[in-house]
Structure formats: structure tokens, C-alpha cells
Scaffold this motif. Structure first.
Motif, mmCIF file in Angstrom:
data_model
loop_
_atom_site.group_PDB
_atom_site.id
_atom_site.type_symbol
_atom_site.label_atom_id
_atom_site.label_comp_id
_atom_site.label_asym_id
_atom_site.label_seq_id
_atom_site.Cartn_x
_atom_site.Cartn_y
_atom_site.Cartn_z
ATOM 1 N N ALA A 194 0.831 -1.203 0.000
ATOM 2 C CA ALA A 194 0.000 0.000 0.000
ATOM 3 C C ALA A 194 0.867 1.256 0.000
ATOM 4 O O ALA A 194 0.535 2.251 -0.654
ATOM 5 N N LYS A 195 1.975 1.211 0.724
ATOM 6 C CA LYS A 195 2.899 2.347 0.730
ATOM 7 C C LYS A 195 3.746 2.381 -0.548
ATOM 8 O O LYS A 195 4.022 3.454 -1.102
ATOM 9 N N ILE A 196 4.153 1.204 -1.018
ATOM 10 C CA ILE A 196 4.892 1.140 -2.280
ATOM 11 C C ILE A 196 4.054 1.746 -3.407
ATOM 12 O O ILE A 196 4.568 2.458 -4.284
ATOM 13 N N SER A 197 2.751 1.476 -3.384
ATOM 14 C CA SER A 197 1.863 1.998 -4.417
ATOM 15 C C SER A 197 1.914 3.520 -4.477
ATOM 16 O O SER A 197 1.938 4.115 -5.563
ATOM 17 N N THR A 198 1.946 4.163 -3.327
ATOM 18 C CA THR A 198 2.026 5.622 -3.289
ATOM 19 C C THR A 198 3.332 6.112 -3.898
ATOM 20 O O THR A 198 3.349 7.076 -4.677
ATOM 21 N N LEU A 199 4.433 5.452 -3.585
ATOM 22 C CA LEU A 199 5.727 5.828 -4.167
ATOM 23 C C LEU A 199 5.718 5.633 -5.671
ATOM 24 O O LEU A 199 6.231 6.473 -6.425
ATOM 25 N N THR A 239 8.223 7.356 4.034
ATOM 26 C CA THR A 239 7.907 8.736 3.667
ATOM 27 C C THR A 239 6.529 8.840 3.011
ATOM 28 O O THR A 239 6.084 9.946 2.688
ATOM 29 N N ALA A 240 5.868 7.702 2.799
ATOM 30 C CA ALA A 240 4.622 7.679 2.034
ATOM 31 C C ALA A 240 3.447 7.219 2.886
ATOM 32 O O ALA A 240 3.595 6.385 3.785
ATOM 33 N N ALA A 241 2.288 7.744 2.575
ATOM 34 C CA ALA A 241 1.048 7.243 3.173
ATOM 35 C C ALA A 241 0.584 6.028 2.385
ATOM 36 O O ALA A 241 0.970 5.834 1.228
ATOM 37 N N GLU A 242 -0.233 5.188 3.022
ATOM 38 C CA GLU A 242 -0.782 4.050 2.301
ATOM 39 C C GLU A 242 -1.765 4.534 1.235
ATOM 40 O O GLU A 242 -2.567 5.438 1.476
ATOM 41 N N ASP A 243 -1.683 3.942 0.063
ATOM 42 C CA ASP A 243 -2.554 4.307 -1.045
ATOM 43 C C ASP A 243 -3.998 3.905 -0.703
ATOM 44 O O ASP A 243 -4.275 2.717 -0.494
ATOM 45 N N PRO A 244 -4.934 4.863 -0.635
ATOM 46 C CA PRO A 244 -6.329 4.518 -0.299
ATOM 47 C C PRO A 244 -6.935 3.486 -1.248
ATOM 48 O O PRO A 244 -7.798 2.708 -0.838
#
Length: 603
Positions: free
Chosen positions: A83-88, A352-357
Motif C-alpha cells: 500500500a505504501k509502495i503503491s504511493t511511491l 515517507t509515504a502514506a498508504e494508497d487509499p
């Protein structure tokens, strides 16, 4: 579009390559995307693109630890999960333009958390009308272009892996995963991707997938007679020239193999486990290698190829989705072809990233199911137990693992010709944060003792062989002279030996003298109060990883197998706690080994 494995296996090598080229081509980008190419002042035309990479995701979608049932955190405040990787990934695509990026993985995807276990065993994806694996759902939604096979992909058996492959919208690559009978590829060896450019023709990027030869040992029960796994260098040397002849302008290897050139299984196979650096050095024509398997962070590592003299850029992002590797390529168009002029690598930190909703919403139901599952109460414990001191002391929580294993093997051998032999057991401190609380014990508590999918075996050893085994295990400790200050944090993991490759053996008493050289550390070795007879026979309850050569411990891989079980040791522990109802360390725990120096206890 997913690679059609049946089409590939039913064609010639040339036709199969064409299928891969068509099946994995990147889709056109929107006109508003940034253009990563231009004409320089000297008239040269250039194009830049980025390949993003993950590895060793091990079933982590969310920043959540199912063994503690709370948000993941460590001393470095790393975060985990797709979920965080997705935001990056979204950030990089927005910056570079989606058509100027690719996203790949280097393996070990479907094992490692209770989330991945649940959908392999509790609500299996292989069931009729079964669910779609959460890792497939997440990786499809993020838009992966290809993924190499990891060794842990085989832990749940080939049917689970094949179902996962079917559910993925991207190819699972394994050039050195061959059908044992035909020696033809059992999975797509590579994929080819076209990137549209503002000048010249499309850039053709080949991704070659390589997995770990150790699969033949570690998952012997699942793959023997079905698949074979030759060395990475051998298969890379076969495929890289082929990819170049097919028109690849850029060749990237996604290798589930570390870069150190070492092996944990000794001479059990004639191949190197951590061979990514050797591939870079020995096989010409590779531009970059995404490294996996070793669970280390390597932002950028350059290896000079012996044949060409050119650097190959390697990068390994940290496990579980803690990092995202970026390979930044610059290409030049001249004389009717593209050539790589520059490659650099770096990593982004997922904390450094939020989880992708989008990913959170997609898999929130699956997450809730697994949280409810791991919180089921299965028994009680009379006292709290912790693994914090497990690497340096004989602690009750490791005795619990060993006791369950020994009791299980004794029951299995009862009434057989081996039933009268004494049973010993080996166990490692897999996690320094594992704990059993006083009071109610849940599935997550018991499962936290054993995060790997290992199964149990019984092997026949002599007293002399057990002594050798213990001496080998004791290399885990840093040699420390009598009188020297002892720092427990610096006493273990000598020569990079991981915690899971230090075994305590249950059923014996012995001292480990850390002031002595490796090979001469075990003293006072006894069984039932008497010195251990070198000729006596013992049954060792041992996990399948160790029995098949994992860690390169002596004697066990060649020893006679008396019994084997297909159920995970983790499940065996859970079922044992359920059956007993109460866990009482007074019934199984005792201090039977200790660290010493010149006869004096270290602690």
C-alpha cells in the motif's frame, strides 16, 4: 495482459519469444504525460526512463504486523507493505510519465505473513470458486509489469503457485525453473516491453527472470521430479544473447539471488545461491540487475563485466516493501539504434509515504478476516515467555518449540523399529520479539514463534554427528577472550550468520565456550547425566530447511529420514496448544546449555 504460459510452452523458442514481446508490451500513455527525451545541443537524440523494483515482499500489503496485531515498527522506524509502495510508484509515474516507467519484482511474494498463509491454507485460492490472492490483487492494481519467482513461492506447493500465476496480470519469470522431464521452461523465462519515445523507434526493454537453485533443496518435497533449477550464470549466458538478437535495447535481470557469491547449502548443489554479482561479472550484455533474496539494502552496487569492461548496476531494495529501487536509464539514438549511455540506481523509503487509499479499500475485507483469525484464543499460559534473550540463553519459549517437535516425533515413531531411540530436537530463535503472554494465548502468539513455513522431519544421527552439529552451530558466536567485556548485542551473528542458522539442541546438556576457536567450543556434552556416547544413535527432530541442507549444517542432509510431516511446524505448535489447553513451562523448560569462557558462565 498476462503472459500465456501454455502458449509459450507449446511453441518453439523463437515463437515463444514473440508471444512474450506481444503479451507484455506497455500500453500507450496519455498525451499529457511528460516526455522523457530530447535532442541535445550537439544533435544527439536521447531518451530517459525509469525501472522501479521491489523484492521479498513476503505477503506484506499493509503496514501491519499480524504476529503482534499492531502497526509495524522497528528501531529504524521503517514501514512495510505494498500500500505504501503503491504511493511511491504513483509519485514516480507522475514525475516521469507512466509510459516512461516499468515496475518489476525479484520474488518471494506469497509467503511470510498470516495474510498470505490464510489465503494459501485457511481460505485457499486453490479451492473451487476460491478467492483471488491479496498479493495478486494488490500487484495487479498497482500495475506490475513482471516478477521473478522466489524460492518461497514454492513453499505451499506448485498448485498454489500456479493458481497465483493465473491470477496475476503480469508474467512470473524463471529462466532457470525447468520442467524436470523435458528441461523446457516451466515458467516464462523473460518478458519484453516497448517504451514509446519522442524520437527514433520504440525502446525495447527485456526483463530476464532468474530464481534460486536452492529451491531444489529447500522445497524438495514440492519440486522433486517435477522441476529442476540450474545455475543463474548458466541460464543468463543462454538467454541474454537471445534477447539481444530479438532486438532488446536494454536487458534487465530480476534475480532472486543475493550478490555475495556465497551459498547456505554448501555442496548440496553445484550452483551458487547468491549469484547476482557473478552473473553481472560473467555474462556480457546485461545493463542492470534487480537483486533479491538476501534481505539487505543495496541502493547501488556496480560490478565490472569481465568480457566488456562495462559496469553493470545492481540494486536491492529492503524487504517487505520497506524500499523501492529506481533504476534511471539514459539512452542515445545514433546510427539507427538505441544505446545505453548512463544507468544509476537509488532507493526510496516507504516510510515517507502514506498508504494508497486505493489498495487499502481494495483489501480491507481480507485484512479484517485475517485479524479476526489470528486473534482466536487457543489456550492459556501459566507465565509469560519471551525470545529476547534466545540468541544467548536457553529460554523457555525456544524450549516450547523443541518440546512440541520432540513430542510429535516420539508419537509418530511409537511402535516402529525406531520408537525406543531417544529423541533430540533443534530450534532457532527466528524472532527476537516473539512472546507468549501470561493468560490467554492466541493463534498470533503461537504463530509468532515460527514465522517460516517449515515442516518437521525425523533424522537418524550418532552422538559424534550431534557433537559436530553443535560445533558447527556454535560458530554463530564472536570469539571473546576470558576477562573481555561482553556486549550481548555484539556477541552473536559472527561472520554474518543469521539468527535462524543458530540451533539450540533440546534433550542434551552442554556448554559453549566462546573463548575457544570455532570447532572446539562444545564441552560437558552429556545425555541423561552421562557423557554423550559418540556411537549411540539418536533421532533428531529437525525442520525440512535444515534437513535439506539449509545453513549447510553437517550430517543431517545425508542422514536417514525416519519420518516426515507435511504440516507446518507453526500449525503443529498451534494444535499442540489447543490440545493441551494450558502451557506450563514447568513441564518442559530447563536450562540445558549455557555460554562459558574457560569454564565460567558468561551470564
Amino acid at each position: 495482459m498476462a503472459f500465456d504460459r501454455r502458449t509459450f510452452l507449446g511453441t518453439s523458442a523463437a515463437t515463444g519469444a514473440a508471444v512474450a514481446l506481444a503479451g507484455a508490451t506497455s500500453s500507450p500513455a496519455a498525451a499529457a504525460e511528460p516526455v522523457a527525451g530530447a535532442a541535445s545541443a550537439a544533435g544527439a537524440r536521447t531518451y530517459a526512463f525509469t525501472v522501479m523494483g521491489t523484492t521479498d515482499l513476503h505477503g506484506n500489503v499493509f503496514n501491519w504486523d499480524y504476529f503482534t496485531d499492531k502497526e509495524f515498527d522497528d528501531k529504524a522506524h521503517n514501514d512495510i507493505g505494498l500500500a505504501k509502495i503503491s504511493t511511491l510508484v504513483n509519485q514516480v509515474r507522475a514525475e516521469k510519465g507512466r509510459r516512461n516507467t516499468l515496475l518489476i519484482d525479484a520474488g518471494d511474494t506469497i509467503q511470510g505473513t498470516q495474510l498470505s498463509y490464510y489465503y494459501a491454507k485457511v481460505d485457499p485460492i486453490t479451492a473451487r470458486r476460491g478467492p483471488v490472492h491479496p498479493m495478486a490483487q494488490a500487484m495487479n492494481a498497482i500495475g506490475y509489469d513482471a516478477a521473478a519467482l522466489g524460492n518461497h513461492e514454492f513453499n505451499y506447493g506448485i498448485p498454489v503457485l500456479r493458481k497465483f500465476e493465473e491470477q496475476c496480470d503480469f508474467p512470473l519469470l524463471g529462466a532457470n525453473a525447468l520442467d524436470a522431464k523435458t528441461l523446457r521452461p516451466a515458467f516464462a523465462p523473460y518478458s519484453m516491453h516497448r517504451l514509446r519515445t519522442p524520437c527514433g523507434r520504440d525502446v525495447r526493454v527485456a526483463v530476464l527472470g532468474l530464481t534460486n537453485p536452492g529451491i531444489a533443496i529447500w522445497d524438495k518435497a514440492n519440486v522433486q521430479g517435477k522441476m529442476t533449477f540450474p545455475g543463474l550464470e548458466e541460464q543468463a549466458a543462454k538467454y541474454v544473447p537471445r534477447l539481444r538478437s530479438l532486438g532488446a535495447d536494454v536487458v534487465i535481470v530480476s534475480a532472486h539471488s543475493g550478490s555475495s557469491g556465497t551459498s547456505s547449502y554448501g555442496d548440496q548443489l553445484p550452483y551458487v545461491e547468491n549469484a547476482a554479482g557473478l552473473v553481472a561479472e560473467q555474462v556480457p550484455g546485461i545493463d542492470a540487475i534487480l537483486v533479491g533474496h538476501a534481505h539487505t539494502e543495496i541502493p547501488e552496487y556496480r560490478v565490472r563485466n569481465k568480457a566488456t569492461g562495462k559496469d553493470v548496476v545492481l540494486s536491492e531494495p529492503l524487504k517487505w516493501g520497506q524500499r523501492l529501487t529506481l533504476f534511471d536509464f539514459e539512452l542515445t539514438w545514433a546510427k539507427g539504434c538505441w544505446s545505453v549511455s548512463k544507468v544509476a540506481a537509488r532507493v526510496l523509503n516507504s516510510n515517507t509515504a502514506a498508504e494508497d487509499p486505493k489498495i487499502v479499500g481494495l483489501l480491507s475485507d481480507e485484512h479484517r478476516k485475517v485479524v479476526a483469525y489470528v486473534n482466536q484464543v487457543i489456550g492459556t499460559s501459566t507465565q509469560a515467555m519471551s525470545s529476547a534473550d534466545g540468541p544467548v540463553k536457553d529460554v523457555a519459549i525456544i524450549d516450547l518449540i523443541n518440546h512440541v517437535q520432540a513430542e510429535t516425533v516420539k508419537g509418530a515413531l511409537a511402535g516402529t523399529e525406531w520408537g525406543a531411540l531417544p529423541v533430540l530436537s533443534q530450534a532457532s530463535c527466528f524472532s527476537r520479539t516473539a512472546a507468549i503472554p501470561a493468560g490467554q494465548v492466541t493463534i498470533k502468539d503461537a504463530a509468532g514463534l515460527y514465522p517460516f513455513e517449515n515442516t518437521l522431519e525425523a533424522r537418524l544421527l550418532t552422538g559424534a554427528q550431534v557433537k559436530d552439529y553443535l560445533e558447527y552451530s556454535a560458530k554463530y558466536y564472536v570469539r571473546t577472550a576470558p576477562g573481555e567485556v561482553v556486549d550481548p548485542a555484539k556477541l552473536t551473528n559472527a561472520e554474518g550468520t543469521p539468527d535462524y542458522n543458530y540451533d539450540a539442541v533440546y534433550g542434551l546438556t552442554y556448554d559453549i565456550d566462546v573463548s575457544e576457536p570455532v570447532g572446539s567450543r562444545i564441552s560437558g556434552l552429556s545425555f541423561q547425566g552421562k557423557p554423550l556416547d559418540p556411537a549411540a544413535q539418536f533421532v533428531l527432530a529437525v525442520n525440512n530447511y535444515r534437513a535439506s541442507g539449509g545453513g549447510n549444517f553437517p550430517h543431517v542432509p545425508q542422514s536417514k529420514q525416519l519420518w516426515a510431516n507435511s504440516d507446518e511446524i507453526r500449525n503443529t505448535i498451534i494444535q499442540w496448544v489447543k490440545a493441551k489447553g494450558t502451557v506450563d513451562p514447568a513441564q518442559f523448560a530447563s536450562v540445558d546449555w549455557r555460554l562459558t569462557r574457560a569454564g565460567a558462565p558468561v551470564f
